[in-house]
Design an enzyme around this catalytic site. Structure first.
Site, PDB file in Angstrom:
ATOM      1  N   HIS A  46       1.155  -1.062   0.155  1.00  0.00           N
ATOM      2  CA  HIS A  46       0.490   0.060   0.035  1.00  0.00           C
ATOM      3  C   HIS A  46       1.089   0.972  -0.180  1.00  0.00           C
ATOM      4  O   HIS A  46      -0.093   2.052  -1.021  1.00  0.00           O
ATOM      5  CB  HIS A  46      -0.856  -0.194   1.700  1.00  0.00           C
ATOM      6  CG  HIS A  46      -2.138  -0.228   1.184  1.00  0.00           C
ATOM      7  ND1 HIS A  46      -1.803  -2.320   0.813  1.00  0.00           N
ATOM      8  CD2 HIS A  46      -3.474  -0.402   1.079  1.00  0.00           C
ATOM      9  CE1 HIS A  46      -3.252  -2.727   1.461  1.00  0.00           C
ATOM     10  NE2 HIS A  46      -4.421  -0.490   0.592  1.00  0.00           N
ATOM     11  N   LYS A 102      -9.550  -9.437   5.887  1.00  0.00           N
ATOM     12  CA  LYS A 102     -10.591  -9.977   7.137  1.00  0.00           C
ATOM     13  C   LYS A 102     -10.648  -9.372   8.047  1.00  0.00           C
ATOM     14  O   LYS A 102      -9.903  -8.479   8.671  1.00  0.00           O
ATOM     15  CB  LYS A 102      -9.671 -11.305   7.400  1.00  0.00           C
ATOM     16  CG  LYS A 102      -8.928 -11.501   7.710  1.00  0.00           C
ATOM     17  CD  LYS A 102      -8.214 -13.264   8.217  1.00  0.00           C
ATOM     18  CE  LYS A 102      -6.833 -12.582   8.995  1.00  0.00           C
ATOM     19  NZ  LYS A 102      -6.769 -12.673  10.506  1.00  0.00           N
TER      20      LYS A 102
END
Lengths: 198, 286
Positions: free
Chosen positions: A38, A104
């Site tokens: 990222h 998740k």
């Protein structure tokens, strides 16, 4: 609950009809990015020649294997904990047009706002189900940052086939299934503690 | 004499089976949990987990991509003659398994960020050796994932607060952890000794199969009580709600200093991986 089978590039209309609780399966391009990736992608404003529009972003650090011909294949690739990317997701979505984030555990208020702003959904794959995920992710198209970041943190680009079941847990209208569960859990803990452990 | 090649092969097999095969007691608990859930979303999560366990077994692939850090416990008899051979075989076995299984190269130097890509590094492998009466040796392997480890905690409670505070802290921590450690989770709890000792006990508690309560009936009762309370929280499989937040609570303890009440919690994911290897005094590896 409704079930949808989406193919990349996923459109804004596809996303808008999805509600928290729906089940989706994705075919097409899904790429992995954890914290390090990222940061790299945000800093470099992407990868030259790589169009993120309508793709699936997967919070995952897979186990990969190289065969004798030097081709990479995926061994195990369940989701990593998404909350680590909470502060990185808004700038990521400002730059890149991904339509589904897969991970998740859910994400926080910063991401909820970014999902609304860019019409994106967050979908959960069962944590730890890495072998099953590997089946759905199909073949490796390309890999970026492998040398710099190592296997788990690299950007792996997959040609997925019916990757799922993914549960839409945060939709593009600001509804998060996790919020409901977490609120109830907090109330339950308060009740149990006051009844038994005060 | 011990066959060092057979020992090396057996250690690599333990590391391989460790990440591919879910212990039967854990699988059994997951199967039971499906019937206990009424929520369809919770049932789906549990079914996905069990399907994944089968896919991993059939395809000889790691159940979870986080193949963890390879944590070793050695319990050896005073008269076991091959401690050096066993202890020194572990590091090369980890490096070999990383390539052969493969395991994800997970160990990162905290200062340089460098990953040696063999799951080894400074002060690794992590091996705890305990000595006792006897002449055999048990080697326990625990591939321990990072997401669940992140939800672990240590509380230096006051003796006046004691167990009530401990139970409160555990419930609050499970609620805070929510879906992050891949529920249904297993809780290892260590009490007493000191800060370091309680944490080690908590981790060691996770080596005990779920169908074996603590042999002390009072401790076993507290394990059952806490499991029931944790499953009332409603986090559920994958944190999406349900009555199966935990599959087990395992408590180990030792005496405490009168001024302290150290309590540690080590959180384990549903992928509660563990393997055991026995080596006899004659060097036979089982």
């Amino acid at each position: 609950m409704p079930e949808y089978h989406l193919t990349t590039p996923i459109s804004d209309d596809d996303i808008f009809k999805l509600n928290a609780g729906d089940t989706i399966y994705i075919s097409g391009i899904v790429f992995t990015a954890r914290d390090e990736a990222h940061m790299e992608l945000i800093e470099h404003k992407g990868i030259p020649g790589f169009d993120f529009t309508g793709l699936g972003l997967y919070h995952c650090g897979p186990v990969m294997k190289q065969n004798d011909c030097g081709e990479w294949c995926v061994v195990s690739a369940g989701p990593t904990t998404s909350y680590r990317m909470e502060t990185l997701e808004p700038p990521f979505l400002d730059l890149f047009g991904v339509k589904v984030i897969i991970g998740k555990g859910g994400m926080g208020p910063l991401t909820i706002e970014a999902l609304k702003k860019h019409n994106v959904v967050y979908a959960s794959f069962t944590g730890g189900a890495g072998a099953l995920a590997a089946k759905g992710l199909g073949t490796v198209k390309e890999v970026h940052y492998l040398e710099e970041l190592g296997m788990p943190e690299a950007v792996w680009v997959f040609e997925a086939v019916e990757f799922g079941p993914l549960i839409v847990t945060m939709d593009s209208k600001g509804v998060s299934l996790y919020d409901g569960v977490n609120e109830k859990a907090a109330d339950n803990v308060k009740r149990i503690v006051s009844e038994r452990y005060c | 004499m011990i066959d060092t090649e057979a020992l090396a092969d057996r250690l690599v097999k333990g590391l391989r089976d460790g990440v591919i095969e879910l212990p039967e007691d854990v699988k059994h608990r997951l199967e039971e949990a499906i019937d206990q859930e009424s929520d369809e979303l919770a049932k789906t999560q549990l079914r996905t987990i069990l399907e994944n366990v089968d896919v991993a077994h059939d395809g000889c692939a790691a159940m979870c991509q986080d193949t963890g850090m390879q944590i070793f416990f050695i319990k050896a008899g005073y008269d076991f003659p091959y401690l050096k051979e066993v202890h020194s075989a572990i590091a090369p076995a980890i490096a070999r398994a990383t390539k052969e299984v493969p395991l994800r190269p997970n160990t990162v130097d905290p200062f340089t960020g460098e990953n040696p890509k063999n799951n080894l590094g400074h002060n690794l492998p992590a091996i705890t050796v305990e000595l006792e009466e006897g002449d055999g040796c048990d080697v326990y392997i625990m591939p321990k994932g990072g997401g669940s480890e992140n939800m672990s905690a240590l509380w230096m409670l006051t003796p006046a607060e004691g167990f009530k505070a401990m139970k409160r802290k555990v419930l609050e921590q499970v609620q805070f952890a929510a879906g992050k450690p891949c529920p249904p989770i297993v809780l290892g709890i260590g009490i007493g000794g000191g800060a370091d000792i309680s944490i080690k006990l908590a981790k060691k508690a996770l080596l005990r199969p779920l169908d074996q309560p603590n042999p002390n009936p009072e401790v076993a009762a507290m394990e059952a009580e806490l499991l029931e309370a944790v499953n009332e929280i409603g986090v559920g499989p994958a944190g999406l709600g349900g009555v199966t937040t935990a599959l087990g609570v395992q408590i180990e303890y030792t005496n405490r200093h009168p001024a302290t009440f150290p309590t540690a919690l080590v959180v384990q994911c549903w992928c509660d991986r563990r393997q055991k290897i026995h080596i006899s005094k004659d060097g036979e590896v089982i």
